[in-house]
Design a protein around this motif. Structure first.
Motif, mmCIF file in Angstrom:
data_model
loop_
_atom_site.group_PDB
_atom_site.id
_atom_site.type_symbol
_atom_site.label_atom_id
_atom_site.label_comp_id
_atom_site.label_asym_id
_atom_site.label_seq_id
_atom_site.Cartn_x
_atom_site.Cartn_y
_atom_site.Cartn_z
ATOM 1 N N PRO A 70 0.827 -1.219 0.000
ATOM 2 C CA PRO A 70 0.000 0.000 0.000
ATOM 3 C C PRO A 70 0.861 1.269 0.000
ATOM 4 O O PRO A 70 2.069 1.220 0.258
ATOM 5 C CB PRO A 70 -0.782 -0.107 1.323
ATOM 6 C CG PRO A 70 -0.586 -1.503 1.805
ATOM 7 C CD PRO A 70 0.696 -1.995 1.249
ATOM 8 N N LYS A 71 0.220 2.395 -0.273
ATOM 9 C CA LYS A 71 0.931 3.673 -0.231
ATOM 10 C C LYS A 71 1.339 4.022 1.190
ATOM 11 O O LYS A 71 2.372 4.664 1.401
ATOM 12 C CB LYS A 71 0.060 4.789 -0.824
ATOM 13 C CG LYS A 71 -0.213 4.640 -2.318
ATOM 14 C CD LYS A 71 -1.077 5.786 -2.826
ATOM 15 C CE LYS A 71 -1.349 5.637 -4.323
ATOM 16 N NZ LYS A 71 -2.211 6.745 -4.826
ATOM 17 N N ARG A 72 0.520 3.641 2.159
ATOM 18 C CA ARG A 72 0.820 3.880 3.567
ATOM 19 C C ARG A 72 0.619 2.577 4.340
ATOM 20 O O ARG A 72 -0.377 1.876 4.133
ATOM 21 C CB ARG A 72 -0.094 4.949 4.174
ATOM 22 C CG ARG A 72 0.118 6.354 3.680
ATOM 23 C CD ARG A 72 -0.850 7.333 4.361
ATOM 24 N NE ARG A 72 -0.628 7.412 5.785
ATOM 25 C CZ ARG A 72 -1.464 6.950 6.726
ATOM 26 N NH1 ARG A 72 -2.607 6.359 6.359
ATOM 27 N NH2 ARG A 72 -1.191 7.069 8.012
ATOM 28 N N PHE A 73 1.550 2.263 5.203
ATOM 29 C CA PHE A 73 1.368 1.096 6.064
ATOM 30 C C PHE A 73 2.323 1.167 7.243
ATOM 31 O O PHE A 73 3.241 1.987 7.288
ATOM 32 C CB PHE A 73 1.564 -0.215 5.290
ATOM 33 C CG PHE A 73 2.935 -0.426 4.689
ATOM 34 C CD1 PHE A 73 3.915 -1.134 5.368
ATOM 35 C CD2 PHE A 73 3.239 0.071 3.428
ATOM 36 C CE1 PHE A 73 5.171 -1.343 4.816
ATOM 37 C CE2 PHE A 73 4.483 -0.128 2.860
ATOM 38 C CZ PHE A 73 5.459 -0.839 3.554
ATOM 39 N N TYR A 74 2.057 0.318 8.218
ATOM 40 C CA TYR A 74 2.905 0.158 9.392
ATOM 41 C C TYR A 74 3.678 -1.136 9.188
ATOM 42 O O TYR A 74 3.239 -2.018 8.432
ATOM 43 C CB TYR A 74 2.046 0.093 10.646
ATOM 44 C CG TYR A 74 2.769 0.393 11.935
ATOM 45 C CD1 TYR A 74 2.989 1.708 12.331
ATOM 46 C CD2 TYR A 74 3.218 -0.630 12.773
ATOM 47 C CE1 TYR A 74 3.639 2.000 13.528
ATOM 48 C CE2 TYR A 74 3.871 -0.352 13.967
ATOM 49 C CZ TYR A 74 4.075 0.971 14.331
ATOM 50 O OH TYR A 74 4.725 1.265 15.505
ATOM 51 N N ALA A 75 4.825 -1.291 9.841
ATOM 52 C CA ALA A 75 5.607 -2.500 9.615
ATOM 53 C C ALA A 75 6.360 -2.933 10.860
ATOM 54 O O ALA A 75 6.840 -2.102 11.638
ATOM 55 C CB ALA A 75 6.594 -2.282 8.472
ATOM 56 N N HIS A 76 6.448 -4.252 11.019
ATOM 57 C CA HIS A 76 7.315 -4.884 12.007
ATOM 58 C C HIS A 76 8.382 -5.617 11.200
ATOM 59 O O HIS A 76 8.069 -6.587 10.484
ATOM 60 C CB HIS A 76 6.555 -5.902 12.854
ATOM 61 C CG HIS A 76 5.473 -5.321 13.692
ATOM 62 N ND1 HIS A 76 4.805 -6.051 14.664
ATOM 63 C CD2 HIS A 76 4.935 -4.077 13.753
ATOM 64 C CE1 HIS A 76 3.907 -5.293 15.265
ATOM 65 N NE2 HIS A 76 3.969 -4.087 14.714
ATOM 66 N N LEU A 77 9.633 -5.181 11.309
ATOM 67 C CA LEU A 77 10.690 -5.721 10.459
ATOM 68 C C LEU A 77 11.927 -6.074 11.278
ATOM 69 O O LEU A 77 12.294 -5.367 12.209
ATOM 70 C CB LEU A 77 11.076 -4.704 9.382
ATOM 71 C CG LEU A 77 9.943 -4.212 8.473
ATOM 72 C CD1 LEU A 77 10.449 -3.108 7.552
ATOM 73 C CD2 LEU A 77 9.358 -5.355 7.658
ATOM 74 N N SER A 78 12.565 -7.158 10.899
ATOM 75 C CA SER A 78 13.810 -7.558 11.546
ATOM 76 C C SER A 78 14.964 -6.662 11.126
ATOM 77 O O SER A 78 15.027 -6.201 9.987
ATOM 78 C CB SER A 78 14.141 -9.013 11.188
ATOM 79 O OG SER A 78 13.203 -9.908 11.736
ATOM 80 N N ARG A 79 15.818 -6.384 12.068
ATOM 81 C CA ARG A 79 17.083 -5.686 11.905
ATOM 82 C C ARG A 79 17.108 -4.674 10.768
ATOM 83 O O ARG A 79 16.432 -3.651 10.828
ATOM 84 C CB ARG A 79 18.212 -6.719 11.779
ATOM 85 C CG ARG A 79 18.331 -7.581 13.049
ATOM 86 C CD ARG A 79 19.451 -8.577 12.954
ATOM 87 N NE ARG A 79 19.234 -9.633 12.001
ATOM 88 C CZ ARG A 79 18.429 -10.668 12.208
ATOM 89 N NH1 ARG A 79 17.761 -10.768 13.341
ATOM 90 N NH2 ARG A 79 18.287 -11.618 11.309
ATOM 91 N N ASP A 80 17.865 -4.965 9.680
ATOM 92 C CA ASP A 80 18.087 -3.983 8.613
ATOM 93 C C ASP A 80 17.147 -4.161 7.428
ATOM 94 O O ASP A 80 17.390 -3.618 6.348
ATOM 95 C CB ASP A 80 19.532 -4.061 8.126
ATOM 96 C CG ASP A 80 19.891 -5.437 7.566
ATOM 97 O OD1 ASP A 80 19.152 -6.405 7.860
ATOM 98 O OD2 ASP A 80 20.903 -5.560 6.857
ATOM 99 N N VAL A 81 16.058 -4.892 7.601
ATOM 100 C CA VAL A 81 15.155 -5.189 6.478
ATOM 101 C C VAL A 81 14.563 -3.917 5.873
ATOM 102 O O VAL A 81 14.346 -3.833 4.658
ATOM 103 C CB VAL A 81 14.034 -6.151 6.934
ATOM 104 C CG1 VAL A 81 12.945 -6.254 5.872
ATOM 105 C CG2 VAL A 81 14.608 -7.529 7.224
ATOM 106 N N ALA A 82 14.320 -2.889 6.682
ATOM 107 C CA ALA A 82 13.689 -1.663 6.187
ATOM 108 C C ALA A 82 14.504 -0.977 5.100
ATOM 109 O O ALA A 82 13.959 -0.231 4.288
ATOM 110 C CB ALA A 82 13.453 -0.697 7.345
ATOM 111 N N THR A 83 15.796 -1.229 5.044
ATOM 112 C CA THR A 83 16.646 -0.560 4.059
ATOM 113 C C THR A 83 16.216 -0.861 2.630
ATOM 114 O O THR A 83 16.400 -0.038 1.740
ATOM 115 C CB THR A 83 18.121 -0.962 4.244
ATOM 116 O OG1 THR A 83 18.248 -2.403 4.122
ATOM 117 C CG2 THR A 83 18.626 -0.534 5.615
ATOM 118 N N VAL A 84 15.617 -2.029 2.416
ATOM 119 C CA VAL A 84 15.229 -2.409 1.065
ATOM 120 C C VAL A 84 14.035 -1.582 0.574
ATOM 121 O O VAL A 84 13.770 -1.515 -0.636
ATOM 122 C CB VAL A 84 14.916 -3.921 0.998
ATOM 123 C CG1 VAL A 84 13.551 -4.230 1.598
ATOM 124 C CG2 VAL A 84 14.995 -4.432 -0.431
#
Length: 265
Positions: free
Chosen positions: A87-101
């Protein structure tokens, strides 16, 4: 490697049960109560899931769960392959450096490190007198909304969860002093994730939250095998409360808000 949209509950459950406390929310979302709000994306090998991500749309803001058991490389590859489906907007629970992608396409705001805590010492619950704790129901929705507005304004409370029958509180003179419930519950998959735990500002530092949570866990253990919760890593008072109840930290991840960049539209 190509990501697949997965709809086979048994295959998904087999993957998630390898680390049930890490994937507690996802296991619960397999339940029919949540299932139609879910979209599952996976890498597979020899017809078995090797990596899995969940997009849950049953809340006002969709939530992406991208939690890795070990290396994050495969999860980053998976999320990169489904960016066009997010989606254009969302919340996320991500391990360690996953958000970088996701950084090239999304504006990312971190909400800090969080711990996943698991109830592992069941005997600790016996130390609490829970005789004053009462069940809460759908009839208490309006009262709970006002309670959370005053006691925990940043809290995500989904009134539909009252239908599970697993919300409890303590009242004094008709005033709700403390309450606790579940974000996820599934008797079918034998899991529960605690949430919406709060105490009214006028009644804090009396141990009320511990007592309410103890009652909630005692009731849940009649129907589930795994109980866990998420807590911000710098919330030392909450962590101390849960530790006394028999919880321990089993994993760390980060929470984020994401907004698609105008250049990515």
């Amino acid at each position: 490697m190509k990501a697949l949209s997965i709809h086979d509950k048994d295959k998904i459950a087999a993957f998630l049960r390898r680390h049930p406390f890490l994937h507690l929310y996802s296991l619960g979302d397999l339940d029919d109560f949540f299932w139609h709000y879910t979209a599952w994306y996976a890498f597979t090998k020899n017809d078995e899931i090797t990596q899995l991500a969940l997009l849950y749309t049953g809340t006002s803001l969709p939530v992406l769960l991208g939690l890795s058991e070990e290396s994050t490389d495969l999860m980053k590859d998976l999320l990169h392959s489904i960016i066009h489906l997010l989606p254009k907007r969302f919340y996320a629970h991500l391990s360690r450096d996953v958000a970088t992608v996701l950084a090239d396409d999304y504006q990312i705001v971190s909400h800090g490190l969080h711990h996943k805590m698991a109830l592992t010492n069941l005997a600790s619950l016996d130390a609490f007198d829970t005789s004053d704790v009462i069940p809460l129901s759908v009839a208490d929705e309006a009262e709970l909304k006002e309670f959370y507005r005053v006691s925990y304004p940043e809290n995500w409370f989904e009134p539909r969860m009252l239908e599970t029958g697993h919300y409890y509180g303590i009242r004094h003179g008709g005033v709700l002093m403390s309450a606790a419930g579940v974000h996820v519950y599934s008797q079918s998959y034998r899991v529960a994730a605690l949430g919406n735990i709060a105490t009214h500002p006028q009644f804090r530092k009396q141990g009320l939250a511990r007592v309410v949570c103890a009652k909630l866990c005692q009731k849940l253990l009649r129907k589930v095998d795994y109980i866990g919760l998420n807590v911000k890593a710098d919330n030392s008072s909450a962590i101390a409360c849960y530790t006394k109840l028999g919880f321990e930290c089993v994993n760390t991840y980060e929470e984020y808000s994401l907004q698609l960049k105008p250049t990515a539209l």
